[in-house]
Motif scaffolding. Structure first.
Motif, PDB file in Angstrom:
ATOM      1  N   TRP A 179      27.951  16.847  19.106  1.00 27.92           N
ATOM      2  CA  TRP A 179      29.202  16.608  18.411  1.00 27.92           C
ATOM      3  C   TRP A 179      29.034  15.506  17.357  1.00 27.92           C
ATOM      4  O   TRP A 179      29.442  15.650  16.204  1.00 27.92           O
ATOM      5  CB  TRP A 179      30.300  16.211  19.412  1.00 27.92           C
ATOM      6  N   ALA A 180      28.399  14.408  17.788  1.00 27.14           N
ATOM      7  CA  ALA A 180      28.206  13.291  16.862  1.00 27.14           C
ATOM      8  C   ALA A 180      27.340  13.710  15.677  1.00 27.14           C
ATOM      9  O   ALA A 180      27.638  13.380  14.527  1.00 27.14           O
ATOM     10  CB  ALA A 180      27.574  12.104  17.595  1.00 27.14           C
ATOM     11  N   LEU A 181      26.279  14.453  15.962  1.00 29.16           N
ATOM     12  CA  LEU A 181      25.410  14.882  14.872  1.00 29.16           C
ATOM     13  C   LEU A 181      26.156  15.804  13.913  1.00 29.16           C
ATOM     14  O   LEU A 181      26.074  15.660  12.687  1.00 29.16           O
ATOM     15  CB  LEU A 181      24.178  15.597  15.431  1.00 29.16           C
ATOM     16  N   ALA A 182      26.900  16.723  14.467  1.00 25.96           N
ATOM     17  CA  ALA A 182      27.652  17.658  13.626  1.00 25.96           C
ATOM     18  C   ALA A 182      28.693  16.923  12.793  1.00 25.96           C
ATOM     19  O   ALA A 182      28.830  17.158  11.589  1.00 25.96           O
ATOM     20  CB  ALA A 182      28.322  18.728  14.492  1.00 25.96           C
ATOM     21  N   THR A 191      39.040  25.152  17.968  1.00 28.53           N
ATOM     22  CA  THR A 191      38.664  25.655  19.288  1.00 28.53           C
ATOM     23  C   THR A 191      38.362  27.149  19.232  1.00 28.53           C
ATOM     24  O   THR A 191      37.355  27.617  19.772  1.00 28.53           O
ATOM     25  CB  THR A 191      39.800  25.407  20.300  1.00 28.53           C
ATOM     26  N   ALA A 192      39.228  27.880  18.547  1.00 28.03           N
ATOM     27  CA  ALA A 192      39.031  29.326  18.451  1.00 28.03           C
ATOM     28  C   ALA A 192      37.720  29.645  17.739  1.00 28.03           C
ATOM     29  O   ALA A 192      36.965  30.522  18.165  1.00 28.03           O
ATOM     30  CB  ALA A 192      40.210  29.965  17.715  1.00 28.03           C
ATOM     31  N   SER A 193      37.435  28.923  16.666  1.00 26.92           N
ATOM     32  CA  SER A 193      36.189  29.154  15.918  1.00 26.92           C
ATOM     33  C   SER A 193      34.973  28.899  16.790  1.00 26.92           C
ATOM     34  O   SER A 193      34.036  29.700  16.821  1.00 26.92           O
ATOM     35  CB  SER A 193      36.122  28.218  14.700  1.00 26.92           C
ATOM     36  N   ASN A 226      24.872  28.851  17.127  1.00 24.70           N
ATOM     37  CA  ASN A 226      26.021  29.420  16.420  1.00 24.70           C
ATOM     38  C   ASN A 226      27.215  28.474  16.455  1.00 24.70           C
ATOM     39  O   ASN A 226      27.975  28.371  15.485  1.00 24.70           O
ATOM     40  CB  ASN A 226      26.407  30.765  17.034  1.00 24.70           C
ATOM     41  N   VAL A 227      27.376  27.793  17.576  1.00 21.27           N
ATOM     42  CA  VAL A 227      28.474  26.831  17.682  1.00 21.27           C
ATOM     43  C   VAL A 227      28.295  25.717  16.644  1.00 21.27           C
ATOM     44  O   VAL A 227      29.245  25.327  15.969  1.00 21.27           O
ATOM     45  CB  VAL A 227      28.555  26.237  19.105  1.00 21.27           C
ATOM     46  N   GLY A 228      27.072  25.240  16.520  1.00 22.63           N
ATOM     47  CA  GLY A 228      26.795  24.212  15.511  1.00 22.63           C
ATOM     48  C   GLY A 228      27.149  24.700  14.120  1.00 22.63           C
ATOM     49  O   GLY A 228      27.787  23.994  13.345  1.00 22.63           O
ATOM     50  N   ARG A 229      26.741  25.914  13.823  1.00 19.40           N
ATOM     51  CA  ARG A 229      27.058  26.464  12.497  1.00 19.40           C
ATOM     52  C   ARG A 229      28.559  26.604  12.301  1.00 19.40           C
ATOM     53  O   ARG A 229      29.084  26.326  11.226  1.00 19.40           O
ATOM     54  CB  ARG A 229      26.385  27.837  12.324  1.00 19.40           C
ATOM     55  N   ALA A 230      29.229  27.025  13.358  1.00 20.17           N
ATOM     56  CA  ALA A 230      30.684  27.187  13.268  1.00 20.17           C
ATOM     57  C   ALA A 230      31.358  25.839  13.025  1.00 20.17           C
ATOM     58  O   ALA A 230      32.350  25.747  12.287  1.00 20.17           O
ATOM     59  CB  ALA A 230      31.231  27.834  14.531  1.00 20.17           C
ATOM     60  N   TYR A 231      30.809  24.800  13.633  1.00 19.99           N
ATOM     61  CA  TYR A 231      31.363  23.462  13.441  1.00 19.99           C
ATOM     62  C   TYR A 231      31.340  23.102  11.956  1.00 19.99           C
ATOM     63  O   TYR A 231      32.349  22.740  11.353  1.00 19.99           O
ATOM     64  CB  TYR A 231      30.558  22.442  14.249  1.00 19.99           C
TER      65      TYR A 231
END
Lengths: 216, 216
Positions: free
Chosen positions: A168-171, A78-80, A98-103
């Motif tokens: 989410w599913a893709l990541a 969550t923090a990331s 950026n969120v995708g990359r962080a995932y």
DNA sequence: TGTACATCAGTGAACGCGCGTTCACTGATGTAC
DNA sequence: TGTACATCAGTGAACGCGCGTTCACTGATGTAC
């Protein structure tokens, strides 16, 4: 360093000092090396330099230790994601990517946490805080999708929840299938590039990213 | 039925008849009930009504049995996807969506096979036929993507391999996160609908599906 | 058709192993006075 | 500052368990003649 025997939570005190933390770290190492099923209480105790009975002073049983790891994993996750989102700055689309990359970065850099969170058969129902922590992580993604959708005129807004689920599913799919250097799967691009391209294409069709559509 | 004691591969003959098959079925049931780590040679033998040493007449060790299951799983998987694709009929887009549905249907209807194929840490390298079978399954998806891409004018064709990877990752992600009635995750739509919508949106931005883009 | 023999699927007992967990304990630490 | 006491983290031995795998075996089947 101002601690001389009391205070602080470094290793010290009692017999071991920070057994709880040491056990968690040992378990993480085991999971990273051998997969979630490679973790055993006995081996974690061994690595922490402690008798096999000691862990039971800190965790009810093996599953409780695993659940604690998953919980912490979700908190870090969550923090990331939140940091990557950064309140939607500088712009929602860029922040969303950026969120995708962080995932992916989390899945790659913290494979043990990720495995404990997603590749374990912990009954989330039995650990309410765990469910709550997982919900929080997803909430970051959902909120980001909502902010992104809000850049469109009313009436043209696709459902944000659906977008969050798709991303989410893709990541998760990219992370699970290609995330580690499994060697088994050869890719023409890095997992990061693959995910980024996928997200961009997906968002394009919703009018949420520019790309090939030069019209408008 | 023309067999009276010889020929045919039904249960009969020797002491058990078809132990190999019975073991595979027992292992599948175990995996379905308890997850991949719930499978043990001893328990599979027990369920097949046979001594714990008997399986070793048919499989070198526990991993070999698991690998055989994964192999058969990939073969069935390939067959399912190929049938759904149906040579691209009636039209490539519709057939492509059918492949997506078939992917999810397999994950849902054959969770034990799916788990043996994707949630197991089998070293694919050690079982070349397994790697080949997995490649074949992916080839269906890649070929379908190529056919789909070929409907676009030359010069406007996105890379088919990338499309196949994206769809595979999305399908796997949906299956892994929402595939079973895990109750933990509440969805506003069924996994099938979620995947279908995701694929359609994705393909739209490539000009491969109609949808919201009324122009052209 | 009958008999002797080879094959080999399945037996059952045994092995060594590591696990999760319990128990009464002991000894270092913290605290009240 | 010193002492008695309570706390409780970690010990070590033990338990029962189920596992993977091996071994010499036995007995049903298939086959050559």
């Amino acid at each position: 360093m101002s601690w001389t025997g009391r205070g602080g939570n470094e290793r010290r005190g009692y017999h071991h000092g920070n057994l709880r933390e040491a056990l968690i770290e040992a378990a993480l190492a085991l999971i990273a090396e051998l997969g979630p099923s490679g973790f055993t209480v006995a081996e974690a105790a061994r690595r922490a330099g402690v008798s096999p009975a000691a862990p039971y002073r800190h965790f009810r049983d093996a599953e409780a230790l695993l659940a604690e790891i998953a919980l912490r994993g979700f908190e870090r996750f969550t923090a990331s994601l939140a940091q990557a989102w950064n309140g939607g700055k500088p712009d929602p689309l860029g922040a969303f990517e950026n969120v995708g990359r962080a995932y992916l970065a989390f899945a790659r850099d913290e494979p043990a946490f990720y495995a404990a969170m997603f590749e374990t058969r912990i009954a989330f129902d039995s650990y309410p805080p765990l469910q709550a922590a997982a919900d929080q992580a997803f909430a970051i993604l959902r909120d980001a999708a909502e902010r992104l959708v809000a850049t469109l005129p009313t009436g043209k807004r696709p459902p944000a929840l659906m977008i969050a689920l798709h991303v989410w599913a893709l990541a998760h799919g990219v992370a699970a299938l290609f995330g580690r250097g499994d060697a088994g799967r050869k890719l023409p691009m890095s997992p990061e590039e693959l995910l980024e391209a996928g997200i961009l294409l997906y968002l394009q069709s919703l009018g949420l990213a520019g790309g090939a559509r030069k019209e408008n």
